[in-house]
Design a protein around this motif. Structure first.
Motif: not given
Length: 284
Positions: A221-226, A266-275
């Protein structure tokens, strides 16, 4: 007669029923399976009774997790018939509430809604607040997975208020956690969403005895808004905490799927953004 069912036998069934629930909430699935099957085996020896109905419903969770879906549905149906024959309304409520988990797991939302629509008012009628809380939490799951955010938020608020009245930390986790899922989907930057984040974080740190599965759900629940605000460092730290809390790759309680989905996002977003590459470089 020597083969006559005894009070000791039925007490053993009830003991394994409690162990089944304890192991489930602690995400100890092997212990959960052993207790569930043992409860059913002993209840079958005893014969027609409310405990046999509940044991069939509980076993349906195990059978469903083993992907024996047809057998799981037969166990739910058998538990319902036995509960109705025993004229025990509390067991009928249990069978309906717990039996819905299989249908949630396979995405049969129509059947899950129908069963929970019968279970929740029945729990209210007989004053079984524990089963009402569990059935309400399951209804929230169904609503969230089908995008019915109004129903999910309404159920989360009902659950949270009831838990606060009864001072049950585990259910407060569920209520605040699901409220967070909805609010962060609608407005992750909003003041209300941030206030619930603070409340949830406070509960996590002040309740060390909460089962690990619930701590993992709360951290989700804390992860999603971040994640939705692009606060990558904080989101990754929470995801690492979740993996540490769970500590195994095995099957998990149905309500934890939302946490795993948040981690996958989260992991998909990290890969997609290059972060992700930036994080790896930082560690090196």
């Amino acid at each position: 007669p020597a083969d006559r069912p005894t009070d000791t036998l039925i007490e053993a069934v009830r003991a394994y029923e409690r162990l089944f629930e304890i192991h489930y909430m602690r995400n100890e699935l092997l212990g959960n399976m052993l207790a569930g099957f043992r409860s059913l085996n002993l209840a079958e020896q005893y014969g027609l009774c409310p405990e046999l109905a509940r044991s069939y419903a509980s076993a349906s969770l195990i059978i469903s997790a083993m992907t024996m879906f047809r057998s799981a549905e037969q166990y739910v149906a058998r538990g319902k018939r036995i509960a109705e024959k025993s004229s025990d309304r509390a067991s009928v409520a249990y069978v309906k509430a717990i039996g819905s988990i299989h249908f949630i797991a396979i995405g049969d939302w129509v059947t899950a809604r129908e069963i929970l629509g019968e279970a929740i008012p029945l729990c209210s009628e007989i004053g079984d607040r524990r089963r009402w809380s569990e059935a309400t939490a399951l209804r929230i799951n169904v609503a969230a997975w089908t995008g019915d955010w109004d129903t999910a938020l309404d159920g989360a608020e009902q659950l949270r208020h009831a838990a606060e009245e009864d001072n049950v930390p585990q259910l407060i986790f569920w209520g605040i956690g699901w409220t967070m899922w909805v609010l962060s989907a609608r407005d992750p930057q909003g003041e209300t969403s941030r206030q619930f984040e603070n409340d949830l974080e406070g509960w996590i740190h002040s309740n060390e005895e909460i089962p690990l599965a619930d701590k993992a759900f709360a951290r989700g629940g804390l992860l999603l808004p971040r994640l939705r605000r692009g606060e990558w460092d904080s989101a990754v730290a929470i995801a690492n905490d979740v993996e540490t809390v769970l500590g195994n790759p095995g099957p998990v309680a149905i309500y934890q799927l939302s946490t795993y989905c948040a981690m996958a996002d989260l992991y998909y977003a990290l890969a997609a953004t290059g972060y992700e590459s930036e994080l790896i470089n930082q560690r090196e």
